[in-house]
Design a protein around this motif. Structure first.
Motif, PDB file in Angstrom:
ATOM      1  N   GLU A  93     -54.874  13.853 -40.077  1.00  0.00           N
ATOM      2  CA  GLU A  93     -53.867  14.832 -39.689  1.00  0.00           C
ATOM      3  C   GLU A  93     -53.014  15.122 -40.927  1.00  0.00           C
ATOM      4  N   PRO A  94     -53.236  16.261 -41.600  1.00  0.00           N
ATOM      5  CA  PRO A  94     -52.417  16.574 -42.777  1.00  0.00           C
ATOM      6  C   PRO A  94     -50.956  16.769 -42.372  1.00  0.00           C
ATOM      7  N   ARG A  95     -50.048  16.276 -43.207  1.00  0.00           N
ATOM      8  CA  ARG A  95     -48.618  16.425 -42.941  1.00  0.00           C
ATOM      9  C   ARG A  95     -47.945  17.151 -44.098  1.00  0.00           C
ATOM     10  N   MET A  96     -47.233  18.215 -43.769  1.00  0.00           N
ATOM     11  CA  MET A  96     -46.504  18.992 -44.759  1.00  0.00           C
ATOM     12  C   MET A  96     -45.214  18.275 -45.141  1.00  0.00           C
ATOM     13  N   ALA A  97     -44.841  18.377 -46.401  1.00  0.00           N
ATOM     14  CA  ALA A  97     -43.554  17.896 -46.877  1.00  0.00           C
ATOM     15  C   ALA A  97     -42.709  19.093 -47.302  1.00  0.00           C
ATOM     16  N   ILE A  98     -41.434  18.832 -47.598  1.00  0.00           N
ATOM     17  CA  ILE A  98     -40.588  19.804 -48.276  1.00  0.00           C
ATOM     18  C   ILE A  98     -40.051  19.148 -49.529  1.00  0.00           C
ATOM     19  N   LYS A  99     -39.776  19.954 -50.537  1.00  0.00           N
ATOM     20  CA  LYS A  99     -39.311  19.404 -51.804  1.00  0.00           C
ATOM     21  C   LYS A  99     -38.178  20.254 -52.355  1.00  0.00           C
ATOM     22  N   SER A 100     -37.351  19.606 -53.180  1.00  0.00           N
ATOM     23  CA  SER A 100     -36.239  20.290 -53.803  1.00  0.00           C
ATOM     24  C   SER A 100     -35.901  19.563 -55.095  1.00  0.00           C
ATOM     25  N   ARG A 101     -34.905  20.082 -55.796  1.00  0.00           N
ATOM     26  CA  ARG A 101     -34.432  19.453 -57.032  1.00  0.00           C
ATOM     27  C   ARG A 101     -32.936  19.276 -56.921  1.00  0.00           C
ATOM     28  N   LEU A 102     -32.477  18.043 -57.049  1.00  0.00           N
ATOM     29  CA  LEU A 102     -31.067  17.715 -56.895  1.00  0.00           C
ATOM     30  C   LEU A 102     -30.585  16.971 -58.137  1.00  0.00           C
ATOM     31  N   GLY A 103     -29.628  17.560 -58.835  1.00  0.00           N
ATOM     32  CA  GLY A 103     -29.080  16.899 -60.009  1.00  0.00           C
ATOM     33  C   GLY A 103     -30.119  16.546 -61.049  1.00  0.00           C
ATOM     34  N   GLY A 104     -31.121  17.403 -61.216  1.00  0.00           N
ATOM     35  CA  GLY A 104     -32.163  17.150 -62.199  1.00  0.00           C
ATOM     36  C   GLY A 104     -33.270  16.238 -61.731  1.00  0.00           C
ATOM     37  N   THR A 105     -33.229  15.808 -60.469  1.00  0.00           N
ATOM     38  CA  THR A 105     -34.241  14.905 -59.916  1.00  0.00           C
ATOM     39  C   THR A 105     -35.009  15.603 -58.799  1.00  0.00           C
ATOM     40  N   ASP A 106     -36.324  15.519 -58.851  1.00  0.00           N
ATOM     41  CA  ASP A 106     -37.156  16.075 -57.785  1.00  0.00           C
ATOM     42  C   ASP A 106     -37.138  15.140 -56.578  1.00  0.00           C
ATOM     43  N   VAL A 107     -36.967  15.703 -55.392  1.00  0.00           N
ATOM     44  CA  VAL A 107     -36.974  14.910 -54.158  1.00  0.00           C
ATOM     45  C   VAL A 107     -38.003  15.491 -53.194  1.00  0.00           C
ATOM     46  N   THR A 108     -38.583  14.612 -52.407  1.00  0.00           N
ATOM     47  CA  THR A 108     -39.576  14.996 -51.403  1.00  0.00           C
ATOM     48  C   THR A 108     -39.188  14.388 -50.068  1.00  0.00           C
ATOM     49  N   ALA A 109     -39.302  15.170 -49.007  1.00  0.00           N
ATOM     50  CA  ALA A 109     -39.018  14.686 -47.656  1.00  0.00           C
ATOM     51  C   ALA A 109     -40.156  15.082 -46.728  1.00  0.00           C
ATOM     52  N   PHE A 110     -40.480  14.193 -45.815  1.00  0.00           N
ATOM     53  CA  PHE A 110     -41.478  14.522 -44.794  1.00  0.00           C
ATOM     54  C   PHE A 110     -40.826  14.835 -43.455  1.00  0.00           C
ATOM     55  N   ASN A 111     -39.573  14.427 -43.254  1.00  0.00           N
ATOM     56  CA  ASN A 111     -38.817  14.828 -42.072  1.00  0.00           C
ATOM     57  C   ASN A 111     -37.877  15.976 -42.390  1.00  0.00           C
ATOM     58  N   ASP A 112     -36.877  15.716 -43.241  1.00  0.00           N
ATOM     59  CA  ASP A 112     -35.867  16.743 -43.443  1.00  0.00           C
ATOM     60  C   ASP A 112     -35.011  16.490 -44.676  1.00  0.00           C
ATOM     61  N   ILE A 113     -34.408  17.567 -45.143  1.00  0.00           N
ATOM     62  CA  ILE A 113     -33.330  17.547 -46.122  1.00  0.00           C
ATOM     63  C   ILE A 113     -32.133  18.172 -45.422  1.00  0.00           C
ATOM     64  N   ALA A 114     -31.035  17.430 -45.336  1.00  0.00           N
ATOM     65  CA  ALA A 114     -29.878  17.892 -44.574  1.00  0.00           C
ATOM     66  C   ALA A 114     -28.634  17.893 -45.450  1.00  0.00           C
ATOM     67  N   LEU A 115     -27.842  18.957 -45.329  1.00  0.00           N
ATOM     68  CA  LEU A 115     -26.532  19.032 -45.959  1.00  0.00           C
ATOM     69  C   LEU A 115     -25.507  18.725 -44.878  1.00  0.00           C
ATOM     70  N   VAL A 116     -24.795  17.616 -45.042  1.00  0.00           N
ATOM     71  CA  VAL A 116     -24.020  17.027 -43.952  1.00  0.00           C
ATOM     72  C   VAL A 116     -22.553  16.901 -44.354  1.00  0.00           C
ATOM     73  N   ARG A 117     -21.661  17.279 -43.442  1.00  0.00           N
ATOM     74  CA  ARG A 117     -20.234  17.137 -43.706  1.00  0.00           C
ATOM     75  C   ARG A 117     -19.850  15.667 -43.852  1.00  0.00           C
ATOM     76  N   ILE A 118     -18.872  15.413 -44.691  1.00  0.00           N
ATOM     77  CA  ILE A 118     -18.326  14.071 -44.857  1.00  0.00           C
ATOM     78  C   ILE A 118     -17.050  13.998 -44.030  1.00  0.00           C
ATOM     79  N   PRO A 119     -16.922  13.030 -43.119  1.00  0.00           N
ATOM     80  CA  PRO A 119     -15.732  12.964 -42.265  1.00  0.00           C
ATOM     81  C   PRO A 119     -14.435  13.024 -43.082  1.00  0.00           C
ATOM     82  N   GLY A 120     -13.540  13.895 -42.641  1.00  0.00           N
ATOM     83  CA  GLY A 120     -12.261  14.047 -43.317  1.00  0.00           C
ATOM     84  C   GLY A 120     -12.245  15.059 -44.437  1.00  0.00           C
TER      85      GLY A 120
END
Length: 285
Positions: free
Chosen positions: A121-148
């Motif tokens: 069963e092939p599984r798709m990933a998503i990828k991005s570049r953060l602060g000069g570093t490549d990142v890979t996720a198989f579930n998700d990349i989330a931008l999340v509020r910090i409490p306060g």
């Protein structure tokens, strides 16, 4: 001739995997196969698996076995991203979506794989570049509020077209695999892993428009942190890897077929019904 000459292990950091490892070692001894593991993982268990670094594990293994739950499987998939090596998930605790079998089925399953009696069963990933570093996720990349520190105010631009701005607790970019994780808890759709799509889902959106977007795999999506936003945490498969401030942007692209998961008969819908306790409307029963 069997296909499995070398088995690689990836272990849950806390769950007891001794029974599963012993089963794999006995099977390997009977077949004349080698068992490899990461030093920091197999070193805490009294076993004869050969400790090797991550690069050697990935290069040498004919089959990688993730012993744990979905988190362990996600880590195993990230280790092997882009390689054709099959990955078998063995459940050591709570029922997950990615683990295919329980420990008691392990010996028979290894023999079935060795005899080529399985499907991929092939599984798709998503990828991005953060602060000069490549990142890979198989579930998700989330931008999340910090409490306060205020809401996540984010402009969503798919395929270069300014589409929508969300003020929310988080904005989640998910794969089909991740549609049953954070995205699902935020009200996103359940999507079969056979569908290569990218989901963009707001969590607790402060807006009359709070719908998920479903994008094709060949379209990138850019998230821009707006001036009214607070500082945000970036989570990759649930782990915080970076922080963003107003003016920062993140572009996410799909990586189709990035991992190959072993299946031996269970279906996504069976796993989803059990895990999510899908019963339907009482009036329809």
């Amino acid at each position: 001739m069997g296909m499995v000459g070398t088995v690689g292990l990836v272990l849950h950091p806390q769950r007891d995997s001794k029974k599963a490892i012993d089963t794999i070692l006995r099977w390997a001894a009977d077949k004349g196969a080698t068992v490899l593991g990461l030093p920091e993982e197999v070193g805490r268990i009294d076993c004869t698996a050969v400790p090797v670094d991550a690069d050697a594990l990935v290069e040498r293994a004919d089959l990688l076995v993730g012993l744990g739950g979905d988190g362990t499987m996600l880590r195993t998939m990230r280790l092997l991203a882009g390689r054709p090596t099959p990955i078998l998930g063995v459940n050591l605790g709570k029922l997950g979506f990615l683990a295919e079998i329980d420990v008691d089925e392990l010996a028979g399953t290894l023999s079935a794989i060795d005899d080529h009696r399985y499907t991929i069963e092939p599984r798709m990933a998503i990828k991005s570049r953060l602060g000069g570093t490549d990142v890979t996720a198989f579930n998700d990349i989330a931008l999340v509020r910090i409490p306060g520190e205020g809401l996540a105010a984010i402009a969503v631009t798919p395929a270069g077209s300014d589409f929508v701005r969300f003020a929310a607790d988080a904005v989640i970019v998910a794969t089909s695999t991740g549609s049953t994780a954070y995205s699902f808890s935020a009200g996103g759709p359940i999507v079969s892993p056979r569908v290569e799509a990218v989901l963009v889902v707001p969590a607790a959106a402060h807006s009359s428009f709070n719908r998920a977007l479903v994008l094709p795999a060949d379209e990138e999506v850019t998230l821009e942190v707006l001036p009214t936003s607070g500082r945000l945490a970036v989570e990759v498969d649930g782990a915080v890897v970076a922080h963003l401030c107003p003016g920062d942007t993140v572009t996410v692209a799909a990586w189709p077929g990035a991992a190959k998961v072993v299946r031996l008969g269970t279906t996504f819908y069976e796993r989803a019904r059990r895990k999510l306790r899908v019963d339907g409307s009482a009036e329809a029963l």
